[in-house]
Design a protein around this motif. Structure first.
Motif, mmCIF file in Angstrom:
data_model
loop_
_atom_site.group_PDB
_atom_site.id
_atom_site.type_symbol
_atom_site.label_atom_id
_atom_site.label_comp_id
_atom_site.label_asym_id
_atom_site.label_seq_id
_atom_site.Cartn_x
_atom_site.Cartn_y
_atom_site.Cartn_z
ATOM 1 N N LEU A 162 -19.970 18.816 -72.837
ATOM 2 C CA LEU A 162 -20.492 18.075 -73.989
ATOM 3 C C LEU A 162 -22.014 18.049 -73.959
ATOM 4 O O LEU A 162 -22.677 18.248 -74.972
ATOM 5 C CB LEU A 162 -19.941 16.647 -74.006
ATOM 6 C CG LEU A 162 -20.426 15.749 -75.129
ATOM 7 C CD1 LEU A 162 -20.009 16.294 -76.492
ATOM 8 C CD2 LEU A 162 -19.905 14.326 -74.930
ATOM 9 N N ARG A 163 -22.592 17.850 -72.778
ATOM 10 C CA ARG A 163 -24.044 17.815 -72.655
ATOM 11 C C ARG A 163 -24.673 19.179 -72.939
ATOM 12 O O ARG A 163 -25.729 19.262 -73.555
ATOM 13 C CB ARG A 163 -24.434 17.295 -71.277
ATOM 14 C CG ARG A 163 -24.122 15.816 -71.145
ATOM 15 C CD ARG A 163 -24.399 15.306 -69.762
ATOM 16 N NE ARG A 163 -24.119 13.887 -69.712
ATOM 17 C CZ ARG A 163 -23.463 13.309 -68.731
ATOM 18 N NH1 ARG A 163 -23.040 14.004 -67.707
ATOM 19 N NH2 ARG A 163 -23.238 12.019 -68.757
ATOM 20 N N GLU A 164 -24.036 20.238 -72.479
ATOM 21 C CA GLU A 164 -24.541 21.586 -72.789
ATOM 22 C C GLU A 164 -24.492 21.847 -74.286
ATOM 23 O O GLU A 164 -25.436 22.394 -74.864
ATOM 24 C CB GLU A 164 -23.725 22.635 -72.037
ATOM 25 C CG GLU A 164 -23.986 22.663 -70.549
ATOM 26 C CD GLU A 164 -22.993 23.547 -69.791
ATOM 27 O OE1 GLU A 164 -22.265 24.342 -70.437
ATOM 28 O OE2 GLU A 164 -22.937 23.432 -68.560
ATOM 29 N N MET A 165 -23.389 21.452 -74.918
ATOM 30 C CA MET A 165 -23.258 21.619 -76.367
ATOM 31 C C MET A 165 -24.320 20.781 -77.080
ATOM 32 O O MET A 165 -24.957 21.231 -78.029
ATOM 33 C CB MET A 165 -21.843 21.202 -76.792
ATOM 34 C CG MET A 165 -21.463 21.563 -78.212
ATOM 35 S SD MET A 165 -21.998 20.431 -79.506
ATOM 36 C CE MET A 165 -21.401 18.889 -78.931
ATOM 37 N N PHE A 166 -24.546 19.573 -76.585
ATOM 38 C CA PHE A 166 -25.550 18.673 -77.143
ATOM 39 C C PHE A 166 -26.943 19.309 -77.078
ATOM 40 O O PHE A 166 -27.685 19.315 -78.065
ATOM 41 C CB PHE A 166 -25.529 17.354 -76.361
ATOM 42 C CG PHE A 166 -26.639 16.411 -76.684
ATOM 43 C CD1 PHE A 166 -26.566 15.589 -77.803
ATOM 44 C CD2 PHE A 166 -27.759 16.315 -75.867
ATOM 45 C CE1 PHE A 166 -27.592 14.697 -78.100
ATOM 46 C CE2 PHE A 166 -28.782 15.430 -76.155
ATOM 47 C CZ PHE A 166 -28.696 14.622 -77.275
ATOM 48 N N GLU A 167 -27.294 19.859 -75.932
ATOM 49 C CA GLU A 167 -28.601 20.501 -75.778
ATOM 50 C C GLU A 167 -28.751 21.689 -76.723
ATOM 51 O O GLU A 167 -29.820 21.903 -77.302
ATOM 52 C CB GLU A 167 -28.803 20.932 -74.329
ATOM 53 C CG GLU A 167 -29.008 19.758 -73.397
ATOM 54 C CD GLU A 167 -29.028 20.148 -71.923
ATOM 55 O OE1 GLU A 167 -29.076 21.354 -71.623
ATOM 56 O OE2 GLU A 167 -28.989 19.222 -71.087
ATOM 57 N N ASP A 168 -27.670 22.430 -76.910
ATOM 58 C CA ASP A 168 -27.696 23.578 -77.810
ATOM 59 C C ASP A 168 -27.954 23.152 -79.254
ATOM 60 O O ASP A 168 -28.801 23.727 -79.929
ATOM 61 C CB ASP A 168 -26.387 24.356 -77.698
ATOM 62 C CG ASP A 168 -26.362 25.560 -78.610
ATOM 63 O OD1 ASP A 168 -27.302 26.387 -78.528
ATOM 64 O OD2 ASP A 168 -25.408 25.686 -79.400
ATOM 65 N N VAL A 169 -27.241 22.115 -79.729
ATOM 66 C CA VAL A 169 -27.441 21.682 -81.114
ATOM 67 C C VAL A 169 -28.779 20.977 -81.297
ATOM 68 O O VAL A 169 -29.345 21.005 -82.389
ATOM 69 C CB VAL A 169 -26.255 20.840 -81.661
ATOM 70 C CG1 VAL A 169 -25.012 21.699 -81.796
ATOM 71 C CG2 VAL A 169 -25.985 19.614 -80.825
ATOM 72 N N CYS A 170 -29.310 20.376 -80.214
ATOM 73 C CA CYS A 170 -30.674 19.812 -80.282
ATOM 74 C C CYS A 170 -31.673 20.937 -80.513
ATOM 75 O O CYS A 170 -32.572 20.823 -81.354
ATOM 76 C CB CYS A 170 -31.027 19.079 -78.997
ATOM 77 S SG CYS A 170 -30.425 17.405 -78.886
ATOM 78 N N THR A 171 -31.517 22.017 -79.757
ATOM 79 C CA THR A 171 -32.414 23.163 -79.887
ATOM 80 C C THR A 171 -32.379 23.721 -81.305
ATOM 81 O O THR A 171 -33.402 24.095 -81.864
ATOM 82 C CB THR A 171 -32.013 24.266 -78.888
ATOM 83 O OG1 THR A 171 -32.062 23.711 -77.580
ATOM 84 C CG2 THR A 171 -32.937 25.459 -78.971
ATOM 85 N N ARG A 172 -31.170 23.721 -81.906
ATOM 86 C CA ARG A 172 -31.025 24.247 -83.270
ATOM 87 C C ARG A 172 -31.295 23.191 -84.341
ATOM 88 O O ARG A 172 -31.170 23.471 -85.523
ATOM 89 C CB ARG A 172 -29.621 24.836 -83.445
ATOM 90 C CG ARG A 172 -29.448 26.107 -82.629
ATOM 91 C CD ARG A 172 -28.132 26.792 -82.880
ATOM 92 N NE ARG A 172 -27.098 26.154 -82.055
ATOM 93 C CZ ARG A 172 -25.868 25.897 -82.483
ATOM 94 N NH1 ARG A 172 -25.495 26.198 -83.688
ATOM 95 N NH2 ARG A 172 -25.005 25.320 -81.680
ATOM 96 N N ARG A 173 -31.656 21.980 -83.903
ATOM 97 C CA ARG A 173 -32.010 20.880 -84.803
ATOM 98 C C ARG A 173 -30.896 20.554 -85.807
ATOM 99 O O ARG A 173 -31.149 20.262 -86.970
ATOM 100 C CB ARG A 173 -33.318 21.159 -85.529
ATOM 101 C CG ARG A 173 -34.481 21.335 -84.578
ATOM 102 C CD ARG A 173 -35.756 21.680 -85.327
ATOM 103 N NE ARG A 173 -36.897 21.713 -84.454
ATOM 104 C CZ ARG A 173 -37.650 20.646 -84.161
ATOM 105 N NH1 ARG A 173 -37.372 19.491 -84.656
ATOM 106 N NH2 ARG A 173 -38.680 20.776 -83.352
ATOM 107 N N GLN A 174 -29.671 20.558 -85.334
ATOM 108 C CA GLN A 174 -28.520 20.178 -86.160
ATOM 109 C C GLN A 174 -28.260 18.692 -85.915
ATOM 110 O O GLN A 174 -27.364 18.311 -85.162
ATOM 111 C CB GLN A 174 -27.306 21.035 -85.803
ATOM 112 C CG GLN A 174 -27.508 22.500 -86.128
ATOM 113 C CD GLN A 174 -26.353 23.366 -85.667
ATOM 114 O OE1 GLN A 174 -25.834 23.203 -84.574
ATOM 115 N NE2 GLN A 174 -25.964 24.302 -86.521
ATOM 116 N N TRP A 175 -29.037 17.839 -86.571
ATOM 117 C CA TRP A 175 -29.119 16.426 -86.242
ATOM 118 C C TRP A 175 -27.824 15.665 -86.457
ATOM 119 O O TRP A 175 -27.517 14.742 -85.684
ATOM 120 C CB TRP A 175 -30.293 15.785 -86.970
ATOM 121 C CG TRP A 175 -31.587 16.456 -86.609
ATOM 122 C CD1 TRP A 175 -32.433 17.122 -87.445
ATOM 123 C CD2 TRP A 175 -32.165 16.565 -85.299
ATOM 124 N NE1 TRP A 175 -33.498 17.641 -86.734
ATOM 125 C CE2 TRP A 175 -33.354 17.311 -85.410
ATOM 126 C CE3 TRP A 175 -31.788 16.115 -84.032
ATOM 127 C CZ2 TRP A 175 -34.173 17.595 -84.331
ATOM 128 C CZ3 TRP A 175 -32.601 16.418 -82.950
ATOM 129 C CH2 TRP A 175 -33.782 17.139 -83.109
#
Length: 152
Positions: A126-139
């Motif tokens: 979940l944290r890896e997925m979270f970091e990925d969507v943060c990088t892509r700015r999918q708020w």
């Protein structure tokens, strides 16, 4: 739906872009709650004394039940509205939720639920997925992942 498999790392404070969503959820007090501040020996003692049949702790001084009011006072969570009863998910339903809510690829979601043997995902995943969507700015997805992490 989250399991404590793999390596643990922290998500930290919510990003300013998702802070309004966290505040609106009523879960902002959980941001300050941390497994790092818990006395592990005390926690293990409570786990050993938990009886699932009665949903209580059996202590030398007697039986102790944690109430919803106790949880509210300890975690500073608002208790309001009707009581929510959740239904148990199976791996397919959990995969569907991950795809619909967190926009995870179906194959990736299915692999993670298989890895966790059911309707769970690992916190590290979940944290890896979270970091990925943060990088892509999918708020919106960032907020959903963060809230899922908070209620774990």
């Amino acid at each position: 739906m989250v399991s404590h498999g793999r390596k643990m790392n922290k998500m930290g404070a919510p990003h300013p872009r998702i802070l309004p969503a966290v505040e609106l959820s009523g879960l902002v007090a959980l941001v300050r709650a941390s497994y790092d501040t818990i006395d592990k020996g005390l926690l293990c003692s409570f786990v050993e004394r938990w009886h699932q049949e009665t949903n209580s702790f059996h202590l030398p001084i007697g039986e102790l039940t944690i109430t919803l009011d106790d949880v509210s006072n300890l975690l500073h969570l608002p208790i309001m509205g009707q009581f929510y009863t959740y239904s148990t998910l199976n791996a397919v339903a959990a995969t569907d939720l991950l795809v619909d809510s967190l926009r995870v690829d179906r194959g990736v979601a299915a692999a993670e639920t298989r890895h966790c043997r059911g309707e769970h995902v690992c916190l590290s995943w979940l944290r890896e997925m979270f970091e990925d969507v943060c990088t892509r700015r999918q708020w919106t997805i960032v907020a959903r992942a963060y809230l899922l992490h908070l209620v774990d």
